[in-house]
Design a protein around this motif. Sequence first.
Motif, PDB file in Angstrom:
ATOM      1  N   SER A  28       0.820  -1.200   0.000  1.00  0.00           N
ATOM      2  CA  SER A  28       0.000   0.000   0.000  1.00  0.00           C
ATOM      3  C   SER A  28       0.856   1.253   0.000  1.00  0.00           C
ATOM      4  O   SER A  28       1.987   1.251   0.492  1.00  0.00           O
ATOM      5  CB  SER A  28      -0.915  -0.008   1.232  1.00  0.00           C
ATOM      6  N   GLU A  29       0.306   2.319  -0.539  1.00  0.00           N
ATOM      7  CA  GLU A  29       0.999   3.600  -0.476  1.00  0.00           C
ATOM      8  C   GLU A  29       1.079   4.098   0.964  1.00  0.00           C
ATOM      9  O   GLU A  29       1.975   4.862   1.314  1.00  0.00           O
ATOM     10  CB  GLU A  29       0.274   4.637  -1.340  1.00  0.00           C
ATOM     11  N   ASP A  30       0.137   3.637   1.789  1.00  0.00           N
ATOM     12  CA  ASP A  30       0.117   4.024   3.203  1.00  0.00           C
ATOM     13  C   ASP A  30      -0.066   2.751   4.036  1.00  0.00           C
ATOM     14  O   ASP A  30      -1.181   2.400   4.409  1.00  0.00           O
ATOM     15  CB  ASP A  30      -1.021   5.014   3.466  1.00  0.00           C
ATOM     16  N   PRO A  31       1.041   2.036   4.318  1.00  0.00           N
ATOM     17  CA  PRO A  31       0.934   0.779   5.070  1.00  0.00           C
ATOM     18  C   PRO A  31       0.263   0.952   6.422  1.00  0.00           C
ATOM     19  O   PRO A  31      -0.468   0.065   6.873  1.00  0.00           O
ATOM     20  CB  PRO A  31       2.391   0.339   5.232  1.00  0.00           C
ATOM     21  N   GLY A  32       0.519   2.078   7.087  1.00  0.00           N
ATOM     22  CA  GLY A  32      -0.096   2.306   8.390  1.00  0.00           C
ATOM     23  C   GLY A  32      -1.603   2.364   8.296  1.00  0.00           C
ATOM     24  O   GLY A  32      -2.317   1.769   9.113  1.00  0.00           O
ATOM     25  N   ALA A  33      -2.120   3.062   7.299  1.00  0.00           N
ATOM     26  CA  ALA A  33      -3.568   3.169   7.123  1.00  0.00           C
ATOM     27  C   ALA A  33      -4.169   1.821   6.767  1.00  0.00           C
ATOM     28  O   ALA A  33      -5.251   1.467   7.250  1.00  0.00           O
ATOM     29  CB  ALA A  33      -3.884   4.197   6.040  1.00  0.00           C
ATOM     30  N   ALA A  34      -3.465   1.037   5.930  1.00  0.00           N
ATOM     31  CA  ALA A  34      -3.975  -0.279   5.542  1.00  0.00           C
ATOM     32  C   ALA A  34      -4.044  -1.215   6.747  1.00  0.00           C
ATOM     33  O   ALA A  34      -5.017  -1.960   6.927  1.00  0.00           O
ATOM     34  CB  ALA A  34      -3.089  -0.868   4.452  1.00  0.00           C
ATOM     35  N   THR A  35      -3.007  -1.178   7.576  1.00  0.00           N
ATOM     36  CA  THR A  35      -2.989  -2.019   8.778  1.00  0.00           C
ATOM     37  C   THR A  35      -4.085  -1.597   9.750  1.00  0.00           C
ATOM     38  O   THR A  35      -4.781  -2.442  10.330  1.00  0.00           O
ATOM     39  CB  THR A  35      -1.616  -1.936   9.464  1.00  0.00           C
ATOM     40  N   HIS A  36      -4.231  -0.292   9.932  1.00  0.00           N
ATOM     41  CA  HIS A  36      -5.263   0.234  10.829  1.00  0.00           C
ATOM     42  C   HIS A  36      -6.649  -0.199  10.365  1.00  0.00           C
ATOM     43  O   HIS A  36      -7.500  -0.608  11.168  1.00  0.00           O
ATOM     44  CB  HIS A  36      -5.171   1.758  10.891  1.00  0.00           C
ATOM     45  N   ALA A  37      -6.892  -0.150   9.070  1.00  0.00           N
ATOM     46  CA  ALA A  37      -8.191  -0.545   8.536  1.00  0.00           C
ATOM     47  C   ALA A  37      -8.450  -2.036   8.762  1.00  0.00           C
ATOM     48  O   ALA A  37      -9.558  -2.440   9.130  1.00  0.00           O
ATOM     49  CB  ALA A  37      -8.267  -0.212   7.046  1.00  0.00           C
ATOM     50  N   ALA A  38      -7.421  -2.865   8.534  1.00  0.00           N
ATOM     51  CA  ALA A  38      -7.594  -4.306   8.742  1.00  0.00           C
ATOM     52  C   ALA A  38      -7.922  -4.615  10.197  1.00  0.00           C
ATOM     53  O   ALA A  38      -8.786  -5.451  10.496  1.00  0.00           O
ATOM     54  CB  ALA A  38      -6.333  -5.050   8.308  1.00  0.00           C
TER      55      ALA A  38
END
Length: 260
Positions: A71-81
């Motif tokens: 993802s372009e924003d790994p932190g946001a992707a992890t937070h969403a999961a």
Amino acid sequence: MAVDQLLTERRGDVLVLTLNRPDRLNAAPPSLFEAITAAVADLDGARAILIQGAGRAFCSGADVGMGALGSEDPGAATHAALTQSYNPAILAIAKAGVPVITAVRGPAAGIGCSLALAADFCIASESAYFLQAFVNIGLVPDGGASWLLPRLVGRARAAEMMLLGERLPAAKALDWGMIHKVVADDALDDTALALATRLAAGPTVALGAIRRGLAAALETDLATALAREADDQRAMRGTADSMEGGMAFLQKRTPAFRGA
């Protein structure tokens, strides 16, 4: 598909949920935990839940593939999961109105460790181990681990698991009071199902109230706990199972609870 990743089966009054990705040591993508949430929400009369893993592992952790790293924003992707998939499953287990048992063989790592310890009873085989490996890849524990572990084993031992990121063998987890029982590998399935079946035959309404009381007691003072107990006891006196339990005691026989 999620339906293949999580197998559901009724064994009497027990709902058995099997994490079914043995080729990946049951590493769990978000969709698998979404399936757990849905299964716990639709008990269809089941009076206990047993969660286990297919093959030689319980759950080796989250499996997001390239979802976060790509993802372009790994932190946001992890937070969403976490907020949309993993955390709701842990909360669903915590709020379930029936007892929950986990049967662990092999690794219970990362989110798999949280899932195992979210149950009322965690039974492990001799080959099982528990692992908080987040620190080894520069991350922090999730899935409720930072809440669960200090309450189960105390701050010092929780710190050992989380800050050192080393495997905790089943025997040591039992010695710490983190899990309920350790059994031989070939006895795990039968032992876990026997406990789940025993609980499923109990007074379901009261067992649900006991679960809620245990959770609430961790966050409230004595006066609040006393008031809640009195309210719950008043409600339990109105159940059919309470009447049956009282009559069975007087008649010196085993009660036949109906879960109502």
